[in-house]
Motif scaffolding. Structure first.
Motif, PDB file in Angstrom:
ATOM      1  N   PHE A 100     -28.212  17.039  -7.217  1.00 36.54           N
ATOM      2  CA  PHE A 100     -28.719  18.263  -6.594  1.00 36.54           C
ATOM      3  C   PHE A 100     -27.575  19.249  -6.351  1.00 36.54           C
ATOM      4  O   PHE A 100     -27.737  20.465  -6.537  1.00 36.54           O
ATOM      5  CB  PHE A 100     -29.429  17.948  -5.276  1.00 36.54           C
ATOM      6  N   LYS A 101     -26.431  18.735  -5.968  1.00 39.33           N
ATOM      7  CA  LYS A 101     -25.276  19.610  -5.734  1.00 39.33           C
ATOM      8  C   LYS A 101     -24.782  20.240  -7.030  1.00 39.33           C
ATOM      9  O   LYS A 101     -24.285  21.375  -7.025  1.00 39.33           O
ATOM     10  CB  LYS A 101     -24.159  18.828  -5.051  1.00 39.33           C
ATOM     11  N   PHE A 154     -27.286  23.216  -7.322  1.00 42.04           N
ATOM     12  CA  PHE A 154     -27.313  24.266  -6.310  1.00 42.04           C
ATOM     13  C   PHE A 154     -25.971  24.558  -5.656  1.00 42.04           C
ATOM     14  O   PHE A 154     -25.865  25.508  -4.882  1.00 42.04           O
ATOM     15  CB  PHE A 154     -28.324  23.903  -5.220  1.00 42.04           C
ATOM     16  N   GLY A 155     -24.969  23.748  -5.940  1.00 42.57           N
ATOM     17  CA  GLY A 155     -23.673  23.956  -5.311  1.00 42.57           C
ATOM     18  C   GLY A 155     -23.382  22.905  -4.256  1.00 42.57           C
ATOM     19  O   GLY A 155     -24.284  22.237  -3.741  1.00 42.57           O
ATOM     20  N   GLU A 156     -22.126  22.760  -3.924  1.00 45.00           N
ATOM     21  CA  GLU A 156     -21.687  21.719  -3.000  1.00 45.00           C
ATOM     22  C   GLU A 156     -22.153  21.964  -1.571  1.00 45.00           C
ATOM     23  O   GLU A 156     -22.342  21.021  -0.797  1.00 45.00           O
ATOM     24  CB  GLU A 156     -20.155  21.613  -3.028  1.00 45.00           C
ATOM     25  N   ASN A 157     -22.361  23.203  -1.198  1.00 43.97           N
ATOM     26  CA  ASN A 157     -22.630  23.541   0.202  1.00 43.97           C
ATOM     27  C   ASN A 157     -24.119  23.476   0.523  1.00 43.97           C
ATOM     28  O   ASN A 157     -24.734  24.441   0.997  1.00 43.97           O
ATOM     29  CB  ASN A 157     -22.077  24.931   0.524  1.00 43.97           C
ATOM     30  N   ILE A 158     -24.737  22.319   0.232  1.00 41.67           N
ATOM     31  CA  ILE A 158     -26.150  22.129   0.537  1.00 41.67           C
ATOM     32  C   ILE A 158     -26.315  20.839   1.331  1.00 41.67           C
ATOM     33  O   ILE A 158     -25.425  19.994   1.371  1.00 41.67           O
ATOM     34  CB  ILE A 158     -27.035  22.063  -0.727  1.00 41.67           C
ATOM     35  N   ASP A 159     -27.465  20.695   1.957  1.00 46.40           N
ATOM     36  CA  ASP A 159     -27.805  19.492   2.706  1.00 46.40           C
ATOM     37  C   ASP A 159     -29.170  19.039   2.208  1.00 46.40           C
ATOM     38  O   ASP A 159     -30.122  19.838   2.188  1.00 46.40           O
ATOM     39  CB  ASP A 159     -27.836  19.812   4.199  1.00 46.40           C
ATOM     40  N   VAL A 160     -29.285  17.773   1.806  1.00 43.89           N
ATOM     41  CA  VAL A 160     -30.490  17.271   1.148  1.00 43.89           C
ATOM     42  C   VAL A 160     -31.141  16.173   1.985  1.00 43.89           C
ATOM     43  O   VAL A 160     -30.453  15.240   2.439  1.00 43.89           O
ATOM     44  CB  VAL A 160     -30.176  16.722  -0.260  1.00 43.89           C
ATOM     45  N   TYR A 161     -32.459  16.266   2.154  1.00 42.52           N
ATOM     46  CA  TYR A 161     -33.223  15.265   2.882  1.00 42.52           C
ATOM     47  C   TYR A 161     -34.439  14.877   2.053  1.00 42.52           C
ATOM     48  O   TYR A 161     -35.252  15.737   1.712  1.00 42.52           O
ATOM     49  CB  TYR A 161     -33.678  15.808   4.244  1.00 42.52           C
TER      50      TYR A 161
END
Length: 344
Positions: A46-47, A50-57
């Protein structure tokens, strides 16, 4: 015997690659609640999108993903603005209302797409204690009518929201279908456009179960893990969801499946356009067709190829294609349509 049909992409089975991923994950003991290598690998994929600065749940289902998204960024005195056809308004049994406590404000949109001009009249009462405070705009990509927002349209909504200290949620249950239709980088209508939180769909695109909630600013997601737990969406054996997403995001499988579903919908469109008694009501941009047909023919058609009625009063129906829809399915259904609609 199971009959083929066009009711929903939820009716299909799961991808062989996903089944294999589940089987491969079914080995030995791993840390529960997301502390496993399969979940970690999926998050890394996912990163890469969308990029490293994400949070996934990860969550079990689409309603759960939407509830987590909305609940994390709102208080019960807030309001959520959405199209009148939005899944959170029509098809989630009031779950967003119950779990967020927010007032949901539906806006009529003929093509399922909300616009800044439609939103603007509802942006009032800020700071007035007697009025629900506008805090969230929720859009769906692709919409519940199969139409697609361009990156520019998404950005205009996000700009309006952020100028009023609001957030934007994107329900991406069929995000892949929208992406292959637009043929752009997924970041163009998510991160770059200004989306704050995304419900990323898996089930409708060939997974057994599982959706992902993606926050594009981790500062906004500090409470998300508690919201997920309280919303009963924390999967203890999360490796089985992580493994599915890991498979879907490998070699662009999630896009290949969506591309096929969209292609089948365009084929169905081209064939039904030749039938006089069928009127397509929306642009066919993704994997669905909305059409008007004689109401007295619907039940007979459903006996052979089941589909849902969208508007029973108007005789409007919805036909959805999925990753496993075949040309044989299309040809058989079109032949039946011609046969039944030719009768008096």
């Amino acid at each position: 015997m199971n009959k083929r049909g066009f009711a929903s992409d939820n009716f299909s089975g799961i991808l062989p690659e996903v089944m294999e991923a589940i089987q491969n994950a079914n080995n030995g003991h791993v840390i529960a609640y997301g502390g496993d290598a399969y979940t970690a690998s999926a998050i890394e994929k996912f990163k890469s999108l969308f990029g490293e600065n994400i949070d996934v749940y990860f969550a079990f289902n689409g309603t759960g993903a939407n509830v987590i998204s909305l609940s994390t960024l709102t208080q019960s005195y807030h309001s959520i603005i959405c199209p009148a056809t939005a899944h959170i308004q029509v098809d989630e049994c009031g779950a967003p209302d119950k779990f967020t406590g927010c007032k949901v404000i539906p806006i009529d949109c003929p093509d399922g797409k909300i616009t800044p001009e439609l939103i603007q009249p509802h942006l009032h009462g800020f700071g007035f204690e007697h009025h629900s405070q506008p805090k969230m705009i929720s859009i769906t990509q692709c919409t519940e009518l199969g139409t697609v927002y361009t990156p520019e349209e998404v950005k205009a909504i996000c700009d309006l929201a952020h100028a009023n200290n609001m957030y934007v949620h994107m329900d991406g249950a069929r995000l892949a279908n929208a992406l292959v239709s637009l043929d752009v980088d997924v970041a163009e209508f998510t991160t770059k456009a200004g989306i704050d939180v995304l419900s990323f769909g898996g089930t409708k695109n060939g997974m057994m179960l599982g959706e992902a909630v993606i926050f594009f600013n981790p500062e906004l997601s500090t409470e998300a893990k508690y919201v997920r737990k309280q919303s009963m969406q924390l999967c203890s054996k999360m490796r089985y969801i992580g493994a599915q997403f890991d498979a879907m995001l490998t070699n662009d499988l999630w896009l290949k499946t969506a591309r096929h579903a969209n292609k089948m919908a365009k084929l169905l469109e081209s064939e039904v356009l030749k039938i006089d008694k069928v009127k397509i009501t929306q642009k066919v941009q993704t994997n669905g067709i909305w059409a008007l047909i004689p109401k007295d023919k619907i039940e007979k058609l459903q006996e052979e190829y089941f589909f849902w009625v969208w508007d029973e009063h108007a005789g409007e129906v919805r036909w959805l294609c999925s990753f496993d829809t075949t040309e044989e399915d299309i040809n058989g259904f079109v032949a039946l349509l011609k046969k039944e609609l030719s009768k008096n």
